[in-house]
Motif scaffolding. Structure first.
Motif, mmCIF file in Angstrom:
data_model
loop_
_atom_site.group_PDB
_atom_site.id
_atom_site.type_symbol
_atom_site.label_atom_id
_atom_site.label_comp_id
_atom_site.label_asym_id
_atom_site.label_seq_id
_atom_site.Cartn_x
_atom_site.Cartn_y
_atom_site.Cartn_z
ATOM 1 N N ALA A 239 21.461 -33.642 84.025
ATOM 2 C CA ALA A 239 21.911 -34.948 84.495
ATOM 3 C C ALA A 239 20.874 -36.009 84.145
ATOM 4 C CB ALA A 239 22.128 -34.916 86.005
ATOM 5 N N HIS B 160 22.702 -29.806 79.097
ATOM 6 C CA HIS B 160 23.617 -30.188 80.188
ATOM 7 C C HIS B 160 22.860 -30.653 81.423
ATOM 8 C CE1 HIS B 160 27.019 -28.819 77.888
ATOM 9 N NE2 HIS B 160 26.459 -27.627 77.735
ATOM 10 N N ASN C 70 29.616 -33.182 84.467
ATOM 11 C CA ASN C 70 28.563 -32.231 84.112
ATOM 12 C C ASN C 70 28.885 -30.838 84.659
ATOM 13 O OD1 ASN C 70 26.074 -30.734 84.276
ATOM 14 N ND2 ASN C 70 25.033 -32.642 83.766
ATOM 15 N N VAL D 236 25.486 -38.837 83.533
ATOM 16 C CA VAL D 236 26.358 -37.843 84.174
ATOM 17 C C VAL D 236 27.783 -38.153 83.751
ATOM 18 C CG1 VAL D 236 27.195 -36.850 86.336
ATOM 19 C CG2 VAL D 236 24.816 -37.627 86.178
#
Ligand code: ZN
Length: 195
Positions: A45, A43, A66, A63
């Motif tokens: 960016a 997870h 997120n 993104v």
């Protein structure tokens, strides 16, 4: 892939530009796929090659709602090879709470330019050029820094802003999310029209 964490010298290594021939190799194309998969499963960016121990000037960003950064506006999946960055200094700077997959459970405020222009290649060696503003510009600056062995914590001037994720959620998330919303409105509404 395993993500290198703070203290691992591979995060500080000198990185290498790729030739188009190197970029076409299956080793590098596999690395790019692995970077994308690793970023998504953690997870993040974005993620840069040194974060998985690889000394190449490659990073990826994406993104899309997120959970680590709910206030960040979307950035489509972007692979950047041999990037050059131009800081739009006339737009000024601001302070952004950042985190990093290589610095587990830590956030802190970093000063970033409000605008950057990024030039480089995509994964096929085609010229890539894009302007970023606001929080997206901060994301790009963060990933670009990784290619020069620079971590966000190097740039945290006020160490009192350092916070673990629980305390960020408890004490800082609301204020920062409010600020982030204003930045997105001012600098990034419609920012993805040209993607
Ligand atoms: Zn990072």
């Amino acid at each position: 892939m395993e993500i290198c964490t703070i203290g691992d010298p591979r995060l500080r290594q000198k990185t290498l530009e790729l030739t188009r021939e190197q970029l076409r190799s299956s080793a590098i194309q596999d690395l790019i796929d692995a970077l994308i998969a690793t970023m998504r499963s953690a997870h993040g960016a974005g993620i840069a090659a040194p974060q998985v121990g690889e000394p190449w000037r490659i990073f990826v960003v994406e993104v899309n709602q997120n959970p680590r950064y709910p206030y960040k506006p979307p950035i489509p999946l972007t692979v950047v090879v041999n990037p050059e960055i131009y800081y739009e200094k006339s737009l000024g700077t601001h302070f952004v709470y950042e985190g990093c997959l290589s610095v587990p459970n830590m956030r802190g405020k970093v000063q970033r330019y409000l605008g950057v222009r990024l030039k480089g290649w995509d994964r096929y060696g085609q010229i890539y050029e894009q302007e970023y503003r606001g929080l997206s510009a901060a994301t790009i600056q963060h990933e670009y820094d990784h290619l020069n062995g620079v971590m966000f914590i190097d740039k945290v001037e006020d160490v009192q802003t350092l916070s673990d994720w629980d305390n960020y959620d408890k004490y800082h998330a609301k204020t920062f999310a409010h600020y982030a919303e204003s930045v997105v409105l001012k600098y990034e509404s419609g920012a993805n029209d040209d993607h």
